[in-house]
Design a protein around this motif. Structure first.
Motif, PDB file in Angstrom:
ATOM      1  N   LEU A 227       0.833  -1.198   0.000  1.00  0.00           N
ATOM      2  CA  LEU A 227       0.000   0.000   0.000  1.00  0.00           C
ATOM      3  C   LEU A 227       0.866   1.245   0.000  1.00  0.00           C
ATOM      4  N   ARG A 228       0.426   2.237  -0.718  1.00  0.00           N
ATOM      5  CA  ARG A 228       1.128   3.519  -0.713  1.00  0.00           C
ATOM      6  C   ARG A 228       0.630   4.322   0.484  1.00  0.00           C
ATOM      7  N   VAL A 229       1.542   4.938   1.197  1.00  0.00           N
ATOM      8  CA  VAL A 229       1.205   5.683   2.405  1.00  0.00           C
ATOM      9  C   VAL A 229       1.619   7.131   2.222  1.00  0.00           C
ATOM     10  N   TRP A 230       0.692   8.020   2.469  1.00  0.00           N
ATOM     11  CA  TRP A 230       0.970   9.447   2.395  1.00  0.00           C
ATOM     12  C   TRP A 230       1.091   9.951   3.836  1.00  0.00           C
ATOM     13  N   VAL A 231       2.266  10.455   4.183  1.00  0.00           N
ATOM     14  CA  VAL A 231       2.520  10.928   5.538  1.00  0.00           C
ATOM     15  C   VAL A 231       2.711  12.433   5.503  1.00  0.00           C
ATOM     16  N   TYR A 232       2.092  13.112   6.418  1.00  0.00           N
ATOM     17  CA  TYR A 232       2.316  14.544   6.552  1.00  0.00           C
ATOM     18  C   TYR A 232       2.701  14.830   7.991  1.00  0.00           C
ATOM     19  N   SER A 233       3.399  15.921   8.215  1.00  0.00           N
ATOM     20  CA  SER A 233       3.836  16.255   9.566  1.00  0.00           C
ATOM     21  C   SER A 233       2.615  16.475  10.447  1.00  0.00           C
ATOM     22  N   GLY A 234       2.584  15.768  11.534  1.00  0.00           N
ATOM     23  CA  GLY A 234       1.452  15.841  12.433  1.00  0.00           C
ATOM     24  C   GLY A 234       0.484  14.692  12.216  1.00  0.00           C
ATOM     25  N   ASP A 235       0.798  13.783  11.296  1.00  0.00           N
ATOM     26  CA  ASP A 235      -0.067  12.650  10.992  1.00  0.00           C
ATOM     27  C   ASP A 235      -0.247  11.754  12.218  1.00  0.00           C
ATOM     28  N   VAL A 236       0.832  11.451  12.906  1.00  0.00           N
ATOM     29  CA  VAL A 236       0.777  10.569  14.059  1.00  0.00           C
ATOM     30  C   VAL A 236       0.636  11.365  15.350  1.00  0.00           C
ATOM     31  N   ASP A 237       1.324  12.470  15.449  1.00  0.00           N
ATOM     32  CA  ASP A 237       1.286  13.266  16.670  1.00  0.00           C
ATOM     33  C   ASP A 237       1.391  14.741  16.284  1.00  0.00           C
ATOM     34  N   ALA A 238       0.359  15.490  16.588  1.00  0.00           N
ATOM     35  CA  ALA A 238       0.327  16.908  16.219  1.00  0.00           C
ATOM     36  C   ALA A 238       1.361  17.730  16.968  1.00  0.00           C
ATOM     37  N   ASN A 239       1.948  17.177  18.025  1.00  0.00           N
ATOM     38  CA  ASN A 239       2.927  17.918  18.818  1.00  0.00           C
ATOM     39  C   ASN A 239       4.377  17.675  18.385  1.00  0.00           C
ATOM     40  N   VAL A 240       4.563  16.813  17.389  1.00  0.00           N
ATOM     41  CA  VAL A 240       5.915  16.509  16.929  1.00  0.00           C
ATOM     42  C   VAL A 240       6.288  17.482  15.817  1.00  0.00           C
ATOM     43  N   PRO A 241       7.452  18.131  15.939  1.00  0.00           N
ATOM     44  CA  PRO A 241       7.868  19.059  14.883  1.00  0.00           C
ATOM     45  C   PRO A 241       8.221  18.306  13.604  1.00  0.00           C
ATOM     46  N   ILE A 242       8.323  19.027  12.521  1.00  0.00           N
ATOM     47  CA  ILE A 242       8.626  18.439  11.209  1.00  0.00           C
ATOM     48  C   ILE A 242       9.899  17.607  11.246  1.00  0.00           C
ATOM     49  N   THR A 243      10.872  18.006  12.039  1.00  0.00           N
ATOM     50  CA  THR A 243      12.124  17.234  12.101  1.00  0.00           C
ATOM     51  C   THR A 243      11.875  15.842  12.668  1.00  0.00           C
ATOM     52  N   GLY A 244      10.960  15.714  13.619  1.00  0.00           N
ATOM     53  CA  GLY A 244      10.609  14.396  14.158  1.00  0.00           C
ATOM     54  C   GLY A 244       9.930  13.542  13.111  1.00  0.00           C
ATOM     55  N   THR A 245       9.040  14.150  12.334  1.00  0.00           N
ATOM     56  CA  THR A 245       8.353  13.426  11.268  1.00  0.00           C
ATOM     57  C   THR A 245       9.353  12.946  10.225  1.00  0.00           C
ATOM     58  N   ILE A 246      10.260  13.810   9.810  1.00  0.00           N
ATOM     59  CA  ILE A 246      11.275  13.438   8.818  1.00  0.00           C
ATOM     60  C   ILE A 246      12.111  12.277   9.343  1.00  0.00           C
ATOM     61  N   SER A 247      12.471  12.335  10.611  1.00  0.00           N
ATOM     62  CA  SER A 247      13.298  11.289  11.210  1.00  0.00           C
ATOM     63  C   SER A 247      12.631   9.928  11.136  1.00  0.00           C
ATOM     64  N   TRP A 248      11.372   9.806  11.535  1.00  0.00           N
ATOM     65  CA  TRP A 248      10.743   8.484  11.514  1.00  0.00           C
ATOM     66  C   TRP A 248      10.370   8.044  10.116  1.00  0.00           C
ATOM     67  N   VAL A 249      10.090   8.980   9.208  1.00  0.00           N
ATOM     68  CA  VAL A 249       9.799   8.597   7.832  1.00  0.00           C
ATOM     69  C   VAL A 249      11.058   8.016   7.175  1.00  0.00           C
ATOM     70  N   MET A 250      12.213   8.600   7.467  1.00  0.00           N
ATOM     71  CA  MET A 250      13.457   8.105   6.897  1.00  0.00           C
ATOM     72  C   MET A 250      13.766   6.689   7.392  1.00  0.00           C
ATOM     73  N   LYS A 251      13.305   6.341   8.590  1.00  0.00           N
ATOM     74  CA  LYS A 251      13.518   4.991   9.130  1.00  0.00           C
ATOM     75  C   LYS A 251      12.651   3.954   8.436  1.00  0.00           C
ATOM     76  N   LEU A 252      11.639   4.379   7.698  1.00  0.00           N
ATOM     77  CA  LEU A 252      10.765   3.452   7.000  1.00  0.00           C
ATOM     78  C   LEU A 252      11.412   2.870   5.740  1.00  0.00           C
ATOM     79  N   ARG A 253      12.465   3.491   5.285  1.00  0.00           N
ATOM     80  CA  ARG A 253      13.105   3.048   4.038  1.00  0.00           C
ATOM     81  C   ARG A 253      13.802   1.726   4.205  1.00  0.00           C
TER      82      ARG A 253
END
Length: 78
Positions: free
Chosen positions: A52-78
């Protein structure tokens, strides 16, 4: 949630057979809710593995996490 109690909205959402009143939360749901330290992060690898294709945006999982946190966990998905 009161919006979902509006007759026109219910009609447009095809909720005709659903006659309960909507509310923010019910005590029966709250009593069964269990928090998980993994939040919803655990499901993303499963969805991706299933093709499945997943579209992730900053705040998708936690609205209190800054964009850098989102980028960090998205990069771990690779």
């Amino acid at each position: 949630m009161k919006l979902f109690n509006d007759g026109l909205i219910r009609e447009r959402l095809h909720l005709g057979g659903f006659h309960s009143e909507w509310d923010l939360c019910s005590s029966s749901v709250e009593a069964r809710y269990k928090s998980d330290e993994r939040a919803t992060y655990w499901i993303y690898p499963l969805l991706i593995k299933a093709g499945l294709r997943v579209w992730v945006y900053s705040g998708d999982v936690d609205a209190n996490v800054p964009i850098t946190g989102t980028i960090s966990w998205v990069m771990k998905l690779r």
